[in-house]
Design a protein around this motif. Structure first.
Motif, PDB file in Angstrom:
ATOM      1  N   MET A  64       0.830  -1.195   0.000  1.00 42.17           N
ATOM      2  CA  MET A  64       0.000   0.000   0.000  1.00 42.17           C
ATOM      3  C   MET A  64       0.877   1.262   0.000  1.00 42.17           C
ATOM      4  SD  MET A  64      -2.424   1.373   3.105  1.00 42.17           S
ATOM      5  CE  MET A  64      -0.984   1.412   4.180  1.00 42.17           C
ATOM      6  N   LEU A  65       2.043   1.201   0.676  1.00 48.41           N
ATOM      7  CA  LEU A  65       2.948   2.350   0.756  1.00 48.41           C
ATOM      8  C   LEU A  65       3.860   2.482  -0.469  1.00 48.41           C
ATOM      9  CD1 LEU A  65       4.061   2.187   4.506  1.00 48.41           C
ATOM     10  CD2 LEU A  65       2.181   3.495   3.495  1.00 48.41           C
ATOM     11  N   GLY A  66       3.729   1.571  -1.431  1.00 50.14           N
ATOM     12  CA  GLY A  66       4.523   1.672  -2.649  1.00 50.14           C
ATOM     13  C   GLY A  66       5.728   0.753  -2.700  1.00 50.14           C
ATOM     14  N   PHE A  67       5.826  -0.178  -1.748  1.00 51.97           N
ATOM     15  CA  PHE A  67       6.917  -1.155  -1.757  1.00 51.97           C
ATOM     16  C   PHE A  67       6.534  -2.334  -2.653  1.00 51.97           C
ATOM     17  CE2 PHE A  67       7.881   1.234   1.981  1.00 51.97           C
ATOM     18  CZ  PHE A  67       9.225   1.039   2.275  1.00 51.97           C
ATOM     19  N   THR A  68       7.536  -3.091  -3.050  1.00 50.98           N
ATOM     20  CA  THR A  68       7.340  -4.320  -3.814  1.00 50.98           C
ATOM     21  C   THR A  68       7.815  -5.483  -2.962  1.00 50.98           C
ATOM     22  OG1 THR A  68       7.778  -3.149  -5.881  1.00 50.98           O
ATOM     23  CG2 THR A  68       7.997  -5.542  -5.928  1.00 50.98           C
ATOM     24  N   VAL A  69       7.045  -6.545  -2.943  1.00 55.17           N
ATOM     25  CA  VAL A  69       7.477  -7.761  -2.246  1.00 55.17           C
ATOM     26  C   VAL A  69       8.553  -8.412  -3.098  1.00 55.17           C
ATOM     27  CG1 VAL A  69       6.781 -10.062  -1.451  1.00 55.17           C
ATOM     28  CG2 VAL A  69       5.267  -8.095  -1.075  1.00 55.17           C
ATOM     29  N   THR A  70       9.726  -8.580  -2.529  1.00 59.46           N
ATOM     30  CA  THR A  70      10.835  -9.186  -3.281  1.00 59.46           C
ATOM     31  C   THR A  70      11.061 -10.649  -2.905  1.00 59.46           C
ATOM     32  OG1 THR A  70      12.432  -8.323  -1.676  1.00 59.46           O
ATOM     33  CG2 THR A  70      12.018  -6.993  -3.648  1.00 59.46           C
ATOM     34  N   TYR A  71      10.526 -11.070  -1.758  1.00 62.94           N
ATOM     35  CA  TYR A  71      10.662 -12.470  -1.345  1.00 62.94           C
ATOM     36  C   TYR A  71       9.625 -12.766  -0.267  1.00 62.94           C
ATOM     37  CZ  TYR A  71      12.693 -16.832   0.369  1.00 62.94           C
ATOM     38  OH  TYR A  71      12.894 -18.142   0.738  1.00 62.94           O
ATOM     39  N   ARG A  72       9.018 -13.957  -0.355  1.00 64.73           N
ATOM     40  CA  ARG A  72       8.067 -14.393   0.667  1.00 64.73           C
ATOM     41  C   ARG A  72       8.252 -15.889   0.881  1.00 64.73           C
ATOM     42  NH1 ARG A  72       1.811 -12.709   1.050  1.00 64.73           N
ATOM     43  NH2 ARG A  72       2.748 -10.879   0.128  1.00 64.73           N
TER      44      ARG A  72
ATOM     45  N   VAL B  32      10.686  -6.655   1.516  1.00 69.45           N
ATOM     46  CA  VAL B  32      10.047  -5.650   0.670  1.00 69.45           C
ATOM     47  C   VAL B  32      11.086  -4.592   0.305  1.00 69.45           C
ATOM     48  CG1 VAL B  32       7.729  -6.019   1.624  1.00 69.45           C
ATOM     49  CG2 VAL B  32       9.215  -4.273   2.641  1.00 69.45           C
ATOM     50  N   ARG B  33      10.815  -3.907  -0.813  1.00 75.27           N
ATOM     51  CA  ARG B  33      11.761  -2.894  -1.287  1.00 75.27           C
ATOM     52  C   ARG B  33      11.004  -1.747  -1.943  1.00 75.27           C
ATOM     53  NH1 ARG B  33      17.376  -3.464  -3.799  1.00 75.27           N
ATOM     54  NH2 ARG B  33      17.659  -1.447  -4.771  1.00 75.27           N
ATOM     55  N   ARG B  34      11.490  -0.556  -1.685  1.00 83.43           N
ATOM     56  CA  ARG B  34      11.016   0.657  -2.377  1.00 83.43           C
ATOM     57  C   ARG B  34      12.267   1.462  -2.679  1.00 83.43           C
ATOM     58  NH1 ARG B  34       6.372   4.394  -2.411  1.00 83.43           N
ATOM     59  NH2 ARG B  34       7.267   6.419  -2.908  1.00 83.43           N
ATOM     60  N   GLU B  35      12.622   1.562  -3.946  1.00 81.19           N
ATOM     61  CA  GLU B  35      13.856   2.196  -4.377  1.00 81.19           C
ATOM     62  C   GLU B  35      15.020   1.582  -3.596  1.00 81.19           C
ATOM     63  OE1 GLU B  35      13.314   6.447  -4.380  1.00 81.19           O
ATOM     64  OE2 GLU B  35      11.507   6.281  -5.604  1.00 81.19           O
ATOM     65  N   GLU B  36      15.718   2.355  -2.762  1.00 82.76           N
ATOM     66  CA  GLU B  36      16.861   1.816  -2.018  1.00 82.76           C
ATOM     67  C   GLU B  36      16.511   1.381  -0.598  1.00 82.76           C
ATOM     68  OE1 GLU B  36      19.747   1.161  -3.567  1.00 82.76           O
ATOM     69  OE2 GLU B  36      18.647   1.898  -5.314  1.00 82.76           O
ATOM     70  N   ILE B  37      15.233   1.425  -0.246  1.00 79.57           N
ATOM     71  CA  ILE B  37      14.817   1.017   1.103  1.00 79.57           C
ATOM     72  C   ILE B  37      14.477  -0.465   1.081  1.00 79.57           C
ATOM     73  CG2 ILE B  37      13.182   1.360   2.981  1.00 79.57           C
ATOM     74  CD1 ILE B  37      12.648   4.171   1.767  1.00 79.57           C
ATOM     75  N   ASN B  38      15.189  -1.242   1.869  1.00 77.23           N
ATOM     76  CA  ASN B  38      14.944  -2.677   1.996  1.00 77.23           C
ATOM     77  C   ASN B  38      14.577  -2.990   3.437  1.00 77.23           C
ATOM     78  OD1 ASN B  38      15.869  -4.041  -0.630  1.00 77.23           O
ATOM     79  ND2 ASN B  38      17.498  -2.592  -0.177  1.00 77.23           N
ATOM     80  N   LEU B  39      13.472  -3.675   3.627  1.00 75.58           N
ATOM     81  CA  LEU B  39      13.054  -4.115   4.959  1.00 75.58           C
ATOM     82  C   LEU B  39      12.739  -5.594   4.890  1.00 75.58           C
ATOM     83  CD1 LEU B  39      10.593  -1.192   5.815  1.00 75.58           C
ATOM     84  CD2 LEU B  39      12.940  -1.449   6.620  1.00 75.58           C
ATOM     85  N   HIS B  40      13.180  -6.339   5.890  1.00 79.12           N
ATOM     86  CA  HIS B  40      12.903  -7.776   5.960  1.00 79.12           C
ATOM     87  C   HIS B  40      12.172  -8.065   7.266  1.00 79.12           C
ATOM     88  CE1 HIS B  40      16.084  -9.264   2.897  1.00 79.12           C
ATOM     89  NE2 HIS B  40      15.678  -8.051   2.584  1.00 79.12           N
ATOM     90  N   PHE B  41      11.266  -9.035   7.233  1.00 80.13           N
ATOM     91  CA  PHE B  41      10.430  -9.374   8.382  1.00 80.13           C
ATOM     92  C   PHE B  41      10.423 -10.880   8.598  1.00 80.13           C
ATOM     93  CE2 PHE B  41       8.938  -5.568   6.338  1.00 80.13           C
ATOM     94  CZ  PHE B  41       8.727  -4.699   7.387  1.00 80.13           C
ATOM     95  N   PHE B  42      10.318 -11.268   9.849  1.00 83.02           N
ATOM     96  CA  PHE B  42      10.148 -12.681  10.164  1.00 83.02           C
ATOM     97  C   PHE B  42       8.917 -12.815  11.058  1.00 83.02           C
ATOM     98  CE2 PHE B  42      12.893 -10.841  13.346  1.00 83.02           C
ATOM     99  CZ  PHE B  42      12.520 -11.426  14.558  1.00 83.02           C
ATOM    100  N   GLY B  43       8.137 -13.853  10.790  1.00 82.63           N
ATOM    101  CA  GLY B  43       6.908 -14.070  11.541  1.00 82.63           C
ATOM    102  C   GLY B  43       7.162 -14.824  12.830  1.00 82.63           C
ATOM    103  N   ILE B  44       6.482 -14.376  13.881  1.00 81.44           N
ATOM    104  CA  ILE B  44       6.533 -15.059  15.174  1.00 81.44           C
ATOM    105  C   ILE B  44       5.092 -15.352  15.576  1.00 81.44           C
ATOM    106  CG2 ILE B  44       7.163 -14.899  17.610  1.00 81.44           C
ATOM    107  CD1 ILE B  44       9.300 -12.879  16.866  1.00 81.44           C
ATOM    108  N   PRO B  45       4.679 -16.617  15.604  1.00 81.77           N
ATOM    109  CA  PRO B  45       3.308 -16.929  16.008  1.00 81.77           C
ATOM    110  C   PRO B  45       3.017 -16.384  17.411  1.00 81.77           C
ATOM    111  CG  PRO B  45       4.372 -18.865  15.071  1.00 81.77           C
ATOM    112  CD  PRO B  45       5.435 -17.816  15.240  1.00 81.77           C
TER     113      PRO B  45
END
Length: 191
Positions: A24-32, A42-55
């Motif tokens: 929604m903020l304009g990022f692209t999912v690069t890996y799931r 996720v990535r938007r231009e040079e911004i890269n953020l990675h997330f890990f799920g914790i139940p």
């Protein structure tokens, strides 16, 4: 060594919810990845953020944070705000997720994972040593409301400074009044 890259790895309860939010903020999912562990990048231009799920992760008690240095935080804010308005009809100012309005020192985005993403100018302006009380009060109010969730205390500090600091510049007064309006909105106390 040179050209190293650091990418934050942030926790969340649901990678699908986080993915939807950042798209929604304009990022692209690069890996799931769902198995063996949930993982998202996720990535938007040079911004890269990675997330890990914790139940069972409690997003309301998250201390996870990262910093994004941007050449123009206001431009990034406007892009994020446009995405929020398109989906929610407004910029979310309270709760999780939320985003504060931009100021000279940037803005704060709290994502559905409870992660605090601070967007700041790439080159920080030097603070003038003799800043007046209204500027200091505004800085303190932004910190209290943004980092500590103490909107009422921030409002009290800001309103006191607006009364006391009659010699503040029009620009400083306008910034303080703008943040006061945001606090009133966040507290549902429109006057």
């Amino acid at each position: 060594m040179a050209n190293e890259v650091t990418i934050p790895l942030l926790p969340c309860a649901s990678i699908d919810e986080v993915a939807e939010f950042y798209v929604m903020l304009g990022f692209t999912v690069t890996y799931r990845q769902y198995r063996p562990n949930e993982y998202l990048s996720v990535r938007r231009e040079e911004i890269n953020l990675h997330f890990f799920g914790i139940p069972g992760f409690d997003v309301t008690s998250s201390y996870s944070s990262c910093l994004i240095q941007a050449e123009d935080p206001r431009e990034l804010y406007e892009a994020f705000a446009a995405g929020m308005r398109a989906v929610y009809g407004q910029v979310l100012l309270s709760g999780i997720p939320r985003m504060t309005r931009p100021r000279r020192d940037g803005f704060l985005l709290v994502d559905p994972g409870g992660n605090w993403v601070r967007v700041v100018p790439a080159v920080r302006e030097r603070q003038e040593p003799g800043r007046n009380g209204l500027s200091r009060a505004l800085t303190n109010a932004v910190t209290l409301a943004g980092s500590h969730g103490a909107e009422r205390q921030a409002l009290k500090i800001l309103e006191g400074a607006l009364v006391r600091e009659v010699h503040a510049s029009e620009e400083e007064r306008a910034s303080a009044l703008e943040f006061r309006e945001e606090l009133l909105e966040r507290l549902n106390l429109h006057r």
